[in-house]
Design an enzyme around this catalytic site. Sequence first.
Site, short mmCIF file in Angstrom:
data_model
loop_
_atom_site.label_atom_id
_atom_site.label_comp_id
_atom_site.label_asym_id
_atom_site.label_seq_id
_atom_site.Cartn_x
_atom_site.Cartn_y
_atom_site.Cartn_z
N CYS A 22 -13.92 7.00 10.80
CA CYS A 22 -14.20 8.32 11.36
C CYS A 22 -13.08 8.66 12.32
O CYS A 22 -12.26 7.81 12.66
CB CYS A 22 -15.53 8.34 12.11
SG CYS A 22 -16.98 8.05 11.08
N GLY A 48 -12.00 11.13 7.79
CA GLY A 48 -13.37 11.42 7.36
C GLY A 48 -13.47 12.81 6.79
O GLY A 48 -13.19 13.79 7.50
N ASN A 123 -16.45 6.25 16.59
CA ASN A 123 -15.66 5.71 15.48
C ASN A 123 -15.87 4.20 15.46
O ASN A 123 -15.54 3.52 16.43
CB ASN A 123 -14.18 6.05 15.66
CG ASN A 123 -13.26 5.34 14.68
OD1 ASN A 123 -12.11 5.07 14.99
ND2 ASN A 123 -13.76 5.00 13.51
N GLY A 124 -16.42 3.67 14.37
CA GLY A 124 -16.64 2.24 14.27
C GLY A 124 -17.99 1.94 13.65
O GLY A 124 -18.59 2.78 12.98
N CYS A 258 -7.71 -3.56 14.48
CA CYS A 258 -7.76 -3.55 13.02
C CYS A 258 -6.35 -3.48 12.44
O CYS A 258 -5.60 -2.54 12.68
CB CYS A 258 -8.58 -2.36 12.54
SG CYS A 258 -8.57 -2.14 10.76
N TYR A 264 -2.92 1.30 6.11
CA TYR A 264 -3.39 2.45 5.34
C TYR A 264 -4.07 3.55 6.14
O TYR A 264 -3.79 4.71 5.95
CB TYR A 264 -4.34 1.96 4.23
CG TYR A 264 -5.01 3.06 3.45
CD1 TYR A 264 -4.27 3.88 2.61
CD2 TYR A 264 -6.39 3.29 3.56
CE1 TYR A 264 -4.88 4.91 1.89
CE2 TYR A 264 -7.00 4.31 2.84
CZ TYR A 264 -6.25 5.11 2.01
OH TYR A 264 -6.85 6.12 1.30
N SER A 305 0.01 7.16 -0.02
CA SER A 305 -0.02 6.09 0.97
C SER A 305 1.02 5.01 0.71
O SER A 305 1.40 4.28 1.61
CB SER A 305 -1.42 5.46 1.03
OG SER A 305 -1.79 4.94 -0.24
N ASP A 367 1.90 -0.04 -3.94
CA ASP A 367 0.66 0.53 -3.42
C ASP A 367 0.24 -0.25 -2.19
O ASP A 367 0.73 -1.36 -1.94
CB ASP A 367 -0.43 0.50 -4.48
CG ASP A 367 -1.51 1.56 -4.23
OD1 ASP A 367 -1.43 2.26 -3.22
OD2 ASP A 367 -2.42 1.68 -5.07
N ASP A 368 -0.69 0.33 -1.40
CA ASP A 368 -1.08 -0.32 -0.14
C ASP A 368 -2.13 -1.40 -0.33
O ASP A 368 -2.21 -2.33 0.46
CB ASP A 368 -1.60 0.74 0.85
CG ASP A 368 -2.75 1.53 0.27
OD1 ASP A 368 -3.90 1.05 0.33
OD2 ASP A 368 -2.51 2.62 -0.26
N CYS A 460 -7.59 -8.02 13.82
CA CYS A 460 -8.74 -8.24 12.95
C CYS A 460 -8.24 -8.09 11.52
O CYS A 460 -7.84 -6.99 11.11
CB CYS A 460 -9.86 -7.24 13.23
SG CYS A 460 -11.25 -7.42 12.09
N CYS A 463 -10.86 -8.56 6.38
CA CYS A 463 -10.92 -8.13 4.99
C CYS A 463 -10.02 -8.99 4.11
O CYS A 463 -10.25 -9.10 2.90
CB CYS A 463 -10.54 -6.66 4.86
SG CYS A 463 -8.97 -6.21 5.62
#
Length: 492
Positions: A22, A48, A123-124, A258, A264, A305, A367-368, A460, A463
Amino acid sequence: MEPLAPMITTNPFDDDKLREECGIFGVSRAETASAIVALGLHALQHRGQEAAGITSWDGHDFHTHRAMGHVAGNFDRDEVIRGLPGDTACGHVRYSTTGETSLRNVQPLYAELNSGGFAIAHNGNISNAMKLRRELIRRGSIFQSTSDTEVIIHLVATSSYRTLLDKFIDALKQVEGAYSLIVMTPEGMIACRDPLGIRPLVMGTLGETTIFASETVALDVVGADYVRTIDPGELVIVTNEGDIRSHRPFGDVHPRPCIFEHVYFSRPDSIVDGSSVYSVRKAIGAQLAIENPVDADYVIPVPDSGVPAAIGYAQQSGIPFELGIIRSHYIGRTFIQPGDKVRHLGVKLKHNANRALIQGKKIVLIDDSIVRGTTSLKIVQMMREAGAAEVHMRIASPPTRHSCFYGVDTPERTKLLAHKLDVGGMQDFIHADSLSFISIDGLYKALGEAKRADIRPQYCDACFTGDYPTMLTDQDDVVVTNQLELLAERVV
């Protein structure tokens, strides 16, 4: 009447991306606060596209307008801005990661507390929101939305502390996960960032006006000067008189912002935690070329991107950079697809192969990320249909093997291609001649670190690594519940 076929996006390259969380934007002490917020939200629209909202304070009352859809069309009308008077305002653009898609979940959320009006933009993602919500409902709280953000409002309302600031800090100390917040009260505006700094937040000025935003590009758009990044765990208070105070109630915590903001999420023209996103992405591309060279005629970005990383890859490798995929900027987001044949043709409405360039050439696509792999499969197929002799793919991030629980809409882990297959299997799935990813240490190197620290990572990167920096209470509860249900089935 025959039912219409489902509406699907005409942008096949964006459907398989990790969705931006967001965006938030706040203005304190400006004559046209809501108009400035609307401009700032335009600049954050990439974070968003589902819904947008603005809340203003005129010294006596709060005013809110929230709507589904983009900022344009909802907040570019004079009557809407005139209905949001006051010199203080905050806004939000939303892509839902928790809660259903409905107007009641569109932010800023607003409530009348004992201390007065309280508006919040978030946001989060709060990773223990479900547990807190259950406890609050047992104590008598009545929720009006399914958003995790509303938990903060109830925690503030039920806190036993005396001042609003202490109540707010008390609430934040009970939540887990990631948050950047802008809060409006009759006393002024509060901007804060979670102790790990997972989600971004910056501060700027426009004359006597103080501005907070998710990204610096939003400051640029409204003509504001960037002052600094809000530190992890910091609360910045701007009073109605313009006094600015900083509080750090969480003590010393090792930050872990992050890493995907650099890969991205953020716009290339933003500065994130002191680094140019565009420059970092070029450096990622250069490191990708060092780690994963390929014999090719052209370096081709997957728009949009993949462009900065592709430039870096081309400069490092010496292979010419070319636009082998042309994007149309004049196609709407969706359209009716009455059948498979038209659906296949619809892919080319927004992106089409530059056949004259590609035919007979060996190309390397940049690509990202790869999420489910369906996008990469389409891209490779498009290049082969355009006559490419070889199609190689290079990805400017490590394989995405784990879900995010900090405000990014990731598929379930079982749907992530890198969770199901190794790199060789992924290559076969997308039908590429070769496939390679940047290493996790290479990504850190591009960000100015020697490599990823094993004990205290600087970002972080859950992922990629599965190393989550906070507790995941709600997720753990789901796992335990599933295990108990399986056990009960076996007993029966």
